[in-house]
Design a protein around this motif. Structure first.
Motif, mmCIF file in Angstrom:
data_model
loop_
_atom_site.group_PDB
_atom_site.id
_atom_site.type_symbol
_atom_site.label_atom_id
_atom_site.label_comp_id
_atom_site.label_asym_id
_atom_site.label_seq_id
_atom_site.Cartn_x
_atom_site.Cartn_y
_atom_site.Cartn_z
ATOM 1 N N ARG A 187 0.320 9.262 -4.735
ATOM 2 C CA ARG A 187 -0.724 9.957 -4.238
ATOM 3 C C ARG A 187 -0.121 10.899 -4.193
ATOM 4 N NH1 ARG A 187 -5.252 6.537 -1.449
ATOM 5 N NH2 ARG A 187 -5.877 4.885 -2.777
ATOM 6 N N LEU A 234 1.431 2.691 -3.590
ATOM 7 C CA LEU A 234 -0.085 3.841 -3.649
ATOM 8 C C LEU A 234 -0.073 4.638 -3.102
ATOM 9 C CD1 LEU A 234 -2.671 3.871 -5.459
ATOM 10 C CD2 LEU A 234 -3.563 2.001 -3.375
ATOM 11 N N LEU A 235 0.694 4.839 -2.003
ATOM 12 C CA LEU A 235 -0.189 6.228 -1.766
ATOM 13 C C LEU A 235 1.680 6.978 -1.795
ATOM 14 C CD1 LEU A 235 -0.596 4.756 2.135
ATOM 15 C CD2 LEU A 235 -2.461 5.668 1.166
ATOM 16 N N GLU A 256 0.922 -1.511 0.051
ATOM 17 C CA GLU A 256 0.250 -0.044 -0.016
ATOM 18 C C GLU A 256 0.703 1.431 0.193
ATOM 19 O OE1 GLU A 256 0.242 -2.714 1.900
ATOM 20 O OE2 GLU A 256 -2.635 -3.343 1.492
ATOM 21 N N TYR A 277 -4.028 10.638 6.681
ATOM 22 C CA TYR A 277 -2.926 9.516 6.373
ATOM 23 C C TYR A 277 -1.456 9.666 6.287
ATOM 24 C CZ TYR A 277 -6.676 6.309 4.142
ATOM 25 O OH TYR A 277 -7.462 5.085 4.532
ATOM 26 N N ARG A 325 -14.663 9.298 -6.846
ATOM 27 C CA ARG A 325 -15.263 8.208 -6.923
ATOM 28 C C ARG A 325 -17.061 7.954 -7.334
ATOM 29 N NH1 ARG A 325 -11.825 5.264 -2.016
ATOM 30 N NH2 ARG A 325 -9.951 5.077 -3.071
ATOM 31 N N ARG A 343 -12.982 12.353 -2.769
ATOM 32 C CA ARG A 343 -12.484 12.484 -1.662
ATOM 33 C C ARG A 343 -11.021 13.305 -1.726
ATOM 34 N NH1 ARG A 343 -9.434 6.248 -0.249
ATOM 35 N NH2 ARG A 343 -8.543 6.902 1.497
ATOM 36 N N ASP A 388 -12.375 7.391 2.484
ATOM 37 C CA ASP A 388 -12.593 6.081 1.995
ATOM 38 C C ASP A 388 -14.257 4.941 2.917
ATOM 39 O OD1 ASP A 388 -10.471 3.752 2.202
ATOM 40 O OD2 ASP A 388 -10.458 3.794 4.179
#
Ligand code: IPM
Ligand code: MG
Length: 367
Positions: free
Chosen positions: A97, A93-94, A90, A142, A107, A135, A248
């Motif tokens: 971003r 991916l973070l 993960e 996060y 979304r 979002r 999320d």
């Protein structure tokens, strides 16, 4: 003129299988619609860790910064559960971003007619549902500091920090208002201003930004009440804007209203690049589903719809995006169902590639 560039990161689990179907669709648009892309592929997540010892190699990060859009499958798997936090799938991916500064995550939760029986809610609650959750994706709890697990006296304490600056709130609010202007001109902002200072500031800043959009009807809701209203009567919403963590949760909730997580795409957008296109990453909302990986059971529609979002938001090809969405609607109306869509009312079972092929056939028929 050079073709627009796409970086494909299939990732882990079902990622590679669903992305293989997207590759077919991309090739179709090149061959039949004159929309050719320069496509390159690379690793992200667990597979990148296996090869490089990091879930996102610096070279891959650099490539992602250069291309016109990134398409990502999914990351993660049980074999990586015990890895150090800093190299978990993960984190790849973070990092994408964060470093691409993709602050606005779109979304959509859209209920396809053919699947309106499939929701756990009553048909009239979800039929025709078409909402968009925006979002915030690069800040909040996060990423806030301090964070970590610390020793306090003789016990440990886990700390994360919810933190938002005014400018972070304002830019995601603007992107949500812009979308609302193109849709139903209704925006609901969700936070917890009753218990969190960051929520109070969120509400204030969104209200200030709303002055630039007098045509948009703005409302505010506490995020817990928002979750309740989303299940009670989701069609009261058009666009919802919320922070990283609430977004999320609420986007999973909204996704399931439509019957299957296997149907929902997303776009993560940042500031415009020199060529005017936004920095962008497109990915399905679902995860890597390791339990069904490699069996041809995965539903490729969320990933294919993510490419449709790329056509619309990165490449200004709204008509072709609609063509692809209509092709998907057609195969669903024809009763084709991957395993996740196989409800009591039945249907024609198809594999991952069977679904991709059927969508290609529907695209051919659309010409
Ligand atoms: C999502 C996912 C991610 C998130 C995970 C995989 C880090 O749940 O995109 O919604 O929490 O943002
Ligand atoms: Mg999530």
């Amino acid at each position: 003129m050079t073709n627009p560039s796409l970086l494909i990161l299939p990732g882990d689990g079902i990622g590679p299988e669903v992305m293989a179907e997207v590759r077919k669709i991309i090739d179709w648009f090149g061959a039949k619609r004159g929309l050719a892309f320069d496509v390159s592929e690379d690793l992200v997540g667990g597979c990148a860790y296996d090869k490089h010892g990091t879930p996102l190699h610096d070279d891959t990060m650099a490539k992602a910064q250069e291309v016109d859009a990134v398409l990502l499958g999914a990351v993660g798997g049980p074999q990586y559960d015990n890895l150090d936090f800093s190299v978990k799938p993960e984190r790849g991916l973070l990092r994408l971003r964060k470093e691409m500064d993709l602050f606005s995550n779109l979304r959509p939760a859209q209920c396809f007619d053919a699947l309106s029986d499939f929701s756990s809610l009553k048909k009239d609650v979800v039929a025709g549902l078409d909402i968009m959750i925006v979002r915030e994706l690069t800040s909040g709890v996060y990423f806030g500091e301090p964070r970590g697990i610390f020793k306090e006296g003789n016990e440990r304490v886990g700390i994360n920090t919810q933190r938002y600056t005014e400018s972070e709130i304002a830019r995601v609010a603007r992107s949500a208002f812009d979308l609302a202007m193109k849709r139903g001109k209704k925006l609901c902002s969700m936070e917890k201003a009753n218990v969190m200072e960051s929520g109070i500031l969120w509400r204030e800043v969104v209200t200030e930004v709303s002055k630039e959009y007098p045509e948009v009807e703005l409302s505010h809701m506490y995020a817990d009440a928002g979750a309740m209203q989303l299940t009670r009567w989701p069609k009261q919403f058009d666009v919802i804007v919320t922070d990283n963590l609430f977004g999320d949760l609420l986007s999973d909730l909204a996704a399931m209203l439509t019957g299957s997580l296997g149907m929902l795409p997303s776009a993560s957008l940042g500031a415009p690049m020199a060529n005017g296109r936004p920095k962008a990453l497109y990915e399905p909302v679902h995860g890597s589903a390791p339990d069904i990986a490699g069996q041809g059971k995965a539903n490729p529609i969320a990933c294919i719809l993510s490419f449709a979002m790329a056509l619309r938001y990165s490449f200004d090809q709204g008509e072709d995006a609609a063509r692809l969405e209509a092709a998907i609607e057609k195969v669903l109306a024809d009763g084709l169902r991957t395993a996740d869509l196989m409800g009591p009312e039945g249907g024609t079972p198809v594999s991952t590639s069977g679904m991709g092929d059927a969508i290609l056939a529907a695209l051919d028929a659309s010409l």
